[in-house]
Design a protein around this motif. Structure first.
Motif, PDB file in Angstrom:
ATOM      1  N   GLY A 190       0.825  -1.204   0.000  1.00  0.00           N
ATOM      2  CA  GLY A 190       0.000   0.000   0.000  1.00  0.00           C
ATOM      3  C   GLY A 190       0.853   1.246   0.000  1.00  0.00           C
ATOM      4  N   GLU A 191       0.198   2.351   0.315  1.00  0.00           N
ATOM      5  CA  GLU A 191       0.834   3.657   0.357  1.00  0.00           C
ATOM      6  C   GLU A 191       1.289   3.894   1.800  1.00  0.00           C
ATOM      7  OE1 GLU A 191      -1.000   8.095  -0.514  1.00  0.00           O
ATOM      8  OE2 GLU A 191      -1.811   6.391  -1.572  1.00  0.00           O
ATOM      9  N   GLU A 192       2.505   4.438   1.992  1.00  0.00           N
ATOM     10  CA  GLU A 192       2.982   4.682   3.360  1.00  0.00           C
ATOM     11  C   GLU A 192       2.603   6.078   3.843  1.00  0.00           C
ATOM     12  OE1 GLU A 192       6.969   3.474   4.641  1.00  0.00           O
ATOM     13  OE2 GLU A 192       7.045   2.238   2.838  1.00  0.00           O
ATOM     14  N   GLN A 211       4.071  12.618   4.112  1.00  0.00           N
ATOM     15  CA  GLN A 211       4.568  11.464   3.373  1.00  0.00           C
ATOM     16  C   GLN A 211       6.020  11.693   3.021  1.00  0.00           C
ATOM     17  OE1 GLN A 211       1.495  10.744   0.452  1.00  0.00           O
ATOM     18  NE2 GLN A 211       1.230   8.636   1.151  1.00  0.00           N
ATOM     19  N   HIS A 213       9.797  10.163   1.308  1.00  0.00           N
ATOM     20  CA  HIS A 213      10.271   9.439   0.124  1.00  0.00           C
ATOM     21  C   HIS A 213      11.582   8.785   0.526  1.00  0.00           C
ATOM     22  CE1 HIS A 213       7.523  12.501  -1.241  1.00  0.00           C
ATOM     23  NE2 HIS A 213       7.496  12.006  -2.460  1.00  0.00           N
ATOM     24  N   ASP A 220      10.769   6.119  -6.656  1.00  0.00           N
ATOM     25  CA  ASP A 220      10.969   5.244  -5.491  1.00  0.00           C
ATOM     26  C   ASP A 220      11.805   4.022  -5.853  1.00  0.00           C
ATOM     27  OD1 ASP A 220       9.576   6.977  -3.841  1.00  0.00           O
ATOM     28  OD2 ASP A 220       7.653   6.039  -4.265  1.00  0.00           O
ATOM     29  N   ALA A 236      -3.998  11.598   1.121  1.00  0.00           N
ATOM     30  CA  ALA A 236      -4.486  10.336   1.700  1.00  0.00           C
ATOM     31  C   ALA A 236      -4.895  10.513   3.165  1.00  0.00           C
ATOM     32  CB  ALA A 236      -3.400   9.266   1.599  1.00  0.00           C
ATOM     33  N   MET A 273       1.194   1.652   6.909  1.00  0.00           N
ATOM     34  CA  MET A 273       0.930   1.268   5.526  1.00  0.00           C
ATOM     35  C   MET A 273      -0.581   1.336   5.350  1.00  0.00           C
ATOM     36  SD  MET A 273       2.726   0.235   2.858  1.00  0.00           S
ATOM     37  CE  MET A 273       4.087  -0.889   3.129  1.00  0.00           C
ATOM     38  N   ARG A 419       2.935  11.553  -5.149  1.00  0.00           N
ATOM     39  CA  ARG A 419       1.655  10.886  -4.847  1.00  0.00           C
ATOM     40  C   ARG A 419       0.485  11.854  -4.819  1.00  0.00           C
ATOM     41  NH1 ARG A 419       1.440   5.644  -3.434  1.00  0.00           N
ATOM     42  NH2 ARG A 419       3.381   4.645  -2.809  1.00  0.00           N
TER      43      ARG A 419
END
Ligand code: AMP
Ligand code: GLY
Length: 422
Positions: A190-192, A211, A213, A220, A236, A273, A419
């Motif tokens: 998933g997205e962190e 977020q 990187h 990434d 998010a 996550m 993102r």
């Protein structure tokens, strides 16, 4: 109040900058600091891990509050030593800092508190660890139990990679004692998200999210780093999600720590996550993230020092923080060769011109002054931060400033905040 910030990175420059604006402050010190920090705090030539010297300095200089940036001194007992000397320190004591210092401890607390996290097992024997990997298959995550400065986690795409990590940590002791036992985990997809809360032992208040990187390369790719850039607020992280994280992760963890007689005071950083089954805990850290801290503090409207004092005093219950309704993007400029072998002591010029871009604030990390000239002195060297009405505006200003800096031996990722536009 006389305040001592401990550390020398971009995070500590942001902490010093934020604290320097407090009406409660009478004098600000930073040990050991960096050349950028010297514009807002008096530098003290004591290393962040030299706890006896830090305590002696704090005593001799009537420090009212110590603000540690990195985890190392917290895990080693900086707060315990300061409190024994009667000096408030806004970070967990060594027992509570085990939330970052030991992966096993974190997983045990998470399970006891009902915090959603990846399924895990701990191994003290390489033979048993290898057998477990062969039984479970890849992808799988191998984590050295102890502190390893970001080098202790291998997200293995194949069984061979997983076994190689076990051999390195447990048989060849590449991380020393930190790798003597390992935690093997289910791989989350998933997205962190990095979420932060300020805690006083019983009460937590949200510091918001960012977020990061972590990989060195655009898209990434490449090896993990301490963080190549961050932005806040991430799309998010809706208010509903943040409320859910406070209710199902942070508060139950605080309650469980108190129940164990290890109340958590300071900054709790949940690495999450965002999976298909909702958010899951990857890890806890017991301090601000770097560069996430730089983003959050540029959005903070309230007095940071007052909040840190309230946390130390156990008085967050009726405390509230106010935030600017603006976005921040932080681009890390690193020395060529980072994270493997950064090129040292290369000259950096034209920072003033870059800092004049509207909304931009340049925070120093690994810099030094040699023969009167600003040079690199580490892997991550500068955090170029910009605020804007939108993430797009903040990003454009940050890169406009990056482009004005003259540093042929440095680099940055060009896709920070991607993102937000995906
Ligand atoms: P850490 O060094 O503990 O910050 O972990 C480094 C990175 O490894 C995290 O930011 C994640 O990207 C990744 N990671 C750690 N645990 C897991 C997991 N269980 N599943 C997937 N990725 C993970
Ligand atoms: N940026 C991630 C960390 O500070 O651990």
């Amino acid at each position: 109040m006389r305040v001592l910030v401990v550390g020398s990175g971009g995070r500590e420059h942001a902490l010093c900058w934020a604290i320097s604006g407090s009406p409660m402050l009478t004098k600000l010190y930073c040990a050991p600091g960096n050349p950028g920090i010297s514009s807002v705090a008096q530098r003290v030539p004591i290393g962040a891990m030299d706890i006896p010297a830090l305590v002696a300095f704090a005593r001799a200089n009537q420090i009212g509050l110590v603000v540690p940036g990195p985890e190392g001194p917290l895990v080693a007992g900086l707060t315990d030593a300061m409190e024994a000397a009667g000096i408030a320190c806004c970070g967990p004591n060594a027992a509570a800092a085990a939330l970052e210092g030991s992966k096993t401890f974190t997983k045990e607390v998470a399970d006891a508190a009902g915090v959603p996290t990846a399924k895990w097992e701990r191994f003290d024997s390489a033979v048993a660890a290898r057998a477990f990997v062969q039984m479970r298959g890849a992808p799988i995550v191998i984590k050295a139990d102890g502190l390893a400065a970001g080098k202790g986690v291998v997200v293995a795409a194949t069984e061979d990679e997983a076994i190689a990590a076990i051999d390195a940590f447990m048989e060849r002791a590449t991380l020393g004692a930190a790798g003597a036992s390992v935690v093997i985990e289910e791989c989350l997809v998933g997205e962190e998200l990095s979420f932060f809360a300020l805690c006083d032992g019983t009460t937590a208040i949200s510091l918001g999210s960012a977020q990061d990187h972590k990989r060195v390369g655009e898209g990434d790719t490449g090896p993990n780093t301490g963080g190549m850039g961050a932005y806040s607020p991430p799309p998010a992280a809706t208010p509903e999600l943040e409320a859910d994280i406070m209710a199902r992760f942070i508060q139950p963890t605080l309650d469980e720590m108190a129940r164990r007689g290890k109340p958590f005071r300071g900054i709790l950083f949940a690495g999450l996550m965002l999976t298909e089954d909702g958010p899951k805990l990857i890890e806890y850290n017991v301090r601000f993230g770097d560069p996430e801290c730089q983003c959050l503090l540029l959005r903070l409207r309230s007095d940071l020092l007052a909040a840190l004092v309230a946390a130390c005093d156990g008085e967050l219950k009726n405390f509230d923080l106010r935030w600017y309704d603006r976005a921040v993007v932080a681009v890390v400029m690193a020395a060529d060769g980072y994270p493997v072998k950064p090129k040292m002591y290369t000259p950096i010029g034209l920072l003033d011109r870059a800092a004049a871009v509207p909304g931009v604030r340049i925070l120093h990390a690994g810099t030094d002054i040699r023969d009167g000239e600003l040079v690199s002195n580490g892997g991550r060297v500068l955090t170029v931060c910009a605020t804007g009405a939108t993430i797009t505006e903040a990003r454009d200003s940050a890169y406009a400033a990056v482009d004005l800096i003259h540093w042929p031996d440095g680099f940055c990722r060009r896709d920070i905040a991607w993102r937000a536009f995906a």
